[in-house]
Design an enzyme around this catalytic site. Structure first.
Site, PDB file in Angstrom:
ATOM      1  N   GLU A 225      37.714  63.615  40.045  1.00 40.91           N
ATOM      2  CA  GLU A 225      36.262  63.484  40.212  1.00 40.91           C
ATOM      3  C   GLU A 225      36.030  62.428  41.281  1.00 40.91           C
ATOM      4  O   GLU A 225      36.495  61.288  41.152  1.00 40.91           O
ATOM      5  CB  GLU A 225      35.602  63.087  38.884  1.00 40.91           C
ATOM      6  CG  GLU A 225      35.573  64.215  37.871  1.00 40.91           C
ATOM      7  CD  GLU A 225      34.903  65.490  38.374  1.00 40.91           C
ATOM      8  OE1 GLU A 225      34.020  65.403  39.241  1.00 40.91           O
ATOM      9  OE2 GLU A 225      35.289  66.576  37.924  1.00 40.91           O
ATOM     10  N   CYS A 259      28.729  57.040  40.786  1.00 43.21           N
ATOM     11  CA  CYS A 259      29.005  58.222  41.613  1.00 43.21           C
ATOM     12  C   CYS A 259      27.792  59.133  41.645  1.00 43.21           C
ATOM     13  O   CYS A 259      27.646  59.934  42.551  1.00 43.21           O
ATOM     14  CB  CYS A 259      30.217  58.959  41.065  1.00 43.21           C
ATOM     15  SG  CYS A 259      30.069  59.328  39.327  1.00 43.21           S
TER      16      CYS A 259
HETATM   17  P1  NAD Z   1      39.232  54.070  44.791  1.00 36.39           P
HETATM   18  O1  NAD Z   1      39.455  55.467  45.242  1.00 36.39           O
HETATM   19  O2  NAD Z   1      39.381  52.980  45.761  1.00 36.39           O
HETATM   20  O3  NAD Z   1      40.224  53.736  43.584  1.00 36.39           O
HETATM   21  C1  NAD Z   1      40.286  54.552  42.433  1.00 36.39           C
HETATM   22  C2  NAD Z   1      41.614  54.319  41.734  1.00 36.39           C
HETATM   23  O4  NAD Z   1      42.663  54.860  42.542  1.00 36.39           O
HETATM   24  C3  NAD Z   1      41.952  52.855  41.517  1.00 36.39           C
HETATM   25  O5  NAD Z   1      42.553  52.711  40.269  1.00 36.39           O
HETATM   26  C4  NAD Z   1      42.931  52.581  42.646  1.00 36.39           C
HETATM   27  O6  NAD Z   1      43.773  51.480  42.395  1.00 36.39           O
HETATM   28  C5  NAD Z   1      43.694  53.878  42.680  1.00 36.39           C
HETATM   29  N1  NAD Z   1      44.428  54.158  43.915  1.00 36.39           N
HETATM   30  C6  NAD Z   1      44.216  53.639  45.143  1.00 36.39           C
HETATM   31  N2  NAD Z   1      45.098  54.185  46.038  1.00 36.39           N
HETATM   32  C7  NAD Z   1      45.849  55.069  45.345  1.00 36.39           C
HETATM   33  C8  NAD Z   1      46.910  55.952  45.696  1.00 36.39           C
HETATM   34  N3  NAD Z   1      47.372  56.051  46.949  1.00 36.39           N
HETATM   35  N4  NAD Z   1      47.442  56.742  44.739  1.00 36.39           N
HETATM   36  C9  NAD Z   1      46.980  56.691  43.470  1.00 36.39           C
HETATM   37  N5  NAD Z   1      45.976  55.861  43.075  1.00 36.39           N
HETATM   38  C10 NAD Z   1      45.412  55.067  44.000  1.00 36.39           C
HETATM   39  O7  NAD Z   1      37.760  54.050  44.109  1.00 36.39           O
HETATM   40  P2  NAD Z   1      36.984  52.794  43.485  1.00 36.39           P
HETATM   41  O8  NAD Z   1      36.498  51.912  44.585  1.00 36.39           O
HETATM   42  O9  NAD Z   1      37.776  52.177  42.368  1.00 36.39           O
HETATM   43  O10 NAD Z   1      35.727  53.530  42.796  1.00 36.39           O
HETATM   44  C11 NAD Z   1      34.588  53.901  43.483  1.00 36.39           C
HETATM   45  C12 NAD Z   1      34.648  55.383  43.842  1.00 36.39           C
HETATM   46  O11 NAD Z   1      34.802  56.167  42.664  1.00 36.39           O
HETATM   47  C13 NAD Z   1      33.385  55.910  44.494  1.00 36.39           C
HETATM   48  O12 NAD Z   1      33.735  56.772  45.535  1.00 36.39           O
HETATM   49  C14 NAD Z   1      32.703  56.693  43.376  1.00 36.39           C
HETATM   50  O13 NAD Z   1      31.827  57.710  43.794  1.00 36.39           O
HETATM   51  C15 NAD Z   1      33.878  57.247  42.658  1.00 36.39           C
HETATM   52  N6  NAD Z   1      33.532  57.616  41.294  1.00 36.39           N
HETATM   53  C16 NAD Z   1      33.470  58.942  40.997  1.00 36.39           C
HETATM   54  C17 NAD Z   1      33.107  59.332  39.718  1.00 36.39           C
HETATM   55  C18 NAD Z   1      33.033  60.787  39.345  1.00 36.39           C
HETATM   56  O14 NAD Z   1      33.171  61.080  38.153  1.00 36.39           O
HETATM   57  N7  NAD Z   1      32.830  61.684  40.277  1.00 36.39           N
HETATM   58  C19 NAD Z   1      32.822  58.368  38.743  1.00 36.39           C
HETATM   59  C20 NAD Z   1      32.895  57.016  39.103  1.00 36.39           C
HETATM   60  C21 NAD Z   1      33.276  56.649  40.376  1.00 36.39           C
END
Ligand code: NAD
Length: 451
Positions: A225, A259
């Site tokens: 997501e 999000c």
């Molecule tokens: P992010 O993508 O920076 O990080 C998300 C997670 O992925 C973290 O735990 C991070 O440490 C991990 N991560 C980073 N690099 C990785 C890799 N190469 N491989 C595997 N994992 C990795 O996002 P964020 O800043 O923590 O959250 C904000 C984002 O999340 C926004 O884009 C928001 O829209 C989205 N979001 C989406 C939903 C939804 O349900 N659609 C809900 C909440 C947040």
């Protein structure tokens, strides 16, 4: 390396610092979780149901402490933090019933005696990767269904939300290695995708796409997501004051860091002038109890940089755009108009209390504009007309369509997810999540003879 998280309202306040475990520790944790999975499944529906119910009770018993931790670690306003804690308890309680649900169906054979069954079984170890913005609810809406159906779980929270996740695992009190929280960043996340038996990711679009590719390459099921570029459509027949109140909440609530936050407001025809006035007023009335800081200095600078660059490109800043003189990573709720169509502010998710106002000649033009993005997560429509509401439900590309409500807002017992590039794989939440964490087996039982 050390994983740290700081209080966004007071950057001198270090909330937690833990040693980064590294990829090898992830592989070891997944190995232990795999070894623990057989007993967790064999414990039976009653034991799993009771364990999940106890987590709901523990969350409720520590509600104020957890809400305060969410406020401190990720800067969420207190009322929303309390709401998240209540939702977290509800999620665990809802999934505590799931172990008792039927896990398959019985079918007739096409010919002759026998019994044909389908039966859903867990995959093994669920690798969960979470963002920071719902530091208890998102880990819970992933972990609870995965555990209910007999998987064990290794959760890697976002570094910014490490303390919340560690406390959740502590309160959960499950048997060793059934629910492991492993702090970390990209290295640990990617090691988890490389070792888990089923992967669930929530976060930004770029990272999510890489996670989907890596899991698909290994042949393990994956859901992701991702970010949203969510629109609010306002029709001339709407109650403009009510629409402005809903939209201001969706732009500025928790500093736009949901999000499902609204970042594009599309006013149709005669709605434009009154909406612009009402929305500016509503955004100027927003206070810290609603908005709060953004998560870190980089996020604040990215937002203010985008607003200045849009203004240089000809946009008008109708309200906000500034950074208040105070400690913490605050930015004023901001509304812009006349943003050039190709400017990043009109095309990408910025994850802050900033929105762009557009004008559309009619409903068709508004729907076309709303659909002109791959990041189609949630769209709100503000109208008193049932015809418009039904047209919107049919023709908008969003995963969630909310009529006369803010685009932000989620019912934990319904499927949740986006359309087009905002989502990959099965829906989260509700019954859909139980399907995602299990695979169906078909069992044919024929007479053994000699009876
Ligand atoms: P992010 O993508 O920076 O990080 C998300 C997670 O992925 C973290 O735990 C991070 O440490 C991990 N991560 C980073 N690099 C990785 C890799 N190469 N491989 C595997 N994992 C990795 O996002 P964020 O800043 O923590 O959250 C904000 C984002 O999340 C926004 O884009 C928001 O829209 C989205 N979001 C989406 C939903 C939804 O349900 N659609 C809900 C909440 C947040």
């Amino acid at each position: 390396m050390t994983i740290t998280s700081y209080n966004p309202a007071d950057p001198t306040d270090l909330v937690v610092a833990v040693e980064e475990p590294g990829a090898e520790a992830v592989r070891a944790a997944v190995g232990r979780a795999r070894a623990a999975q057989g007993d967790w499944l064999a414990a039976g529906a009653g034991a799993r149901s009771a364990a999940l119910g106890r987590i709901a009770e523990a969350v409720e018993a520590h509600a104020e402490e957890l809400a305060a931790l969410i406020v401190r670690e990720v800067g969420k306003p207190l009322a929303e933090a309390r709401g998240e804690v209540a939702r977290t308890a509800a999620i665990w309680r809802y999934y505590a019933q799931a172990p008792y649900a039927p896990s398959g169906a019985v079918h007739e054979t096409a010919a002759g005696p026998g019994l044909l069954l389908t039966r859903r079984r867990p995959y093994g170890v669920a690798g969960l990767i979470a963002p920071w913005n719902f530091p208890l609810a998102i880990p819970s809406w992933k972990a609870a269904p995965a555990l209910a159906v007999g998987n064990t779980v290794v959760l890697k929270p976002a570094p910014e939300a490490t303390a919340c996740a560690l406390r959740l695992a502590e309160l959960a009190g499950l048997p060793a290695d059934v629910f492991t929280v492993l702090p970390g960043g990209a290295e640990e996340g990617s090691a988890l995708v490389d070792t888990a038996d089923v992967v669930s990711f929530t976060g930004s679009t770029g990272v999510g796409r890489a996670v989907v590719r890596a899991a698909t390459e290994r042949g393990v099921p994956v859901q992701a997501e991702l970010g949203g570029l969510n629109a609010a459509l306002v029709l001339p027949d709407a109650d403009i004051a009510l629409a402005a109140a809903h939209i201001a909440a969706a732009i500025a609530g928790y500093a736009g860091q949901k999000c499902t936050a609204t970042s594009r407001v599309i006013a149709v025809g005669a709605a434009y002038e009154p909406l612009r006035e009402a929305l500016v007023k509503a955004l100027e009335a927003v206070d810290d109890a609603v908005c709060g800081p953004v998560v870190n200095a980089a996020a604040r600078d990215r937002l203010t940089g985008a607003v200045s660059s849009a203004a240089e490109a000809g946009a008008s800043v109708l309200t906000g755009g500034g950074v208040p003189e105070r400690a913490g990573w605050f930015i004023e709720p901001t509304l812009l108009a006349d943003v050039p169509a190709e400017h990043p502010l009109a095309r990408e998710e910025f994850f802050g209390p900033v929105a762009v106002l557009h004008e559309a000649a009619d409903l068709d033009a508004a729907i076309a504009l709303a659909n002109d993005t791959p990041h189609s997560l949630a769209t709100s429509v503000h109208t008193r007309s049932l015809d418009v509401a039904l047209a919107a439900a049919d023709r908008l590309d969003a995963g969630m369509i909310r009529v006369n409500a803010p685009s932000s807002g989620v019912d934990f017992h319904l499927p949740f997810g986006g359309a087009k590039g905002a989502s990959h794989g099965e829906r989260e939440q509700g019954q859909a999540a139980l399907e995602f964490y299990t695979v169906s087996r078909t069992v044919s039982v024929l007479p053994g003879g000699g009876a």
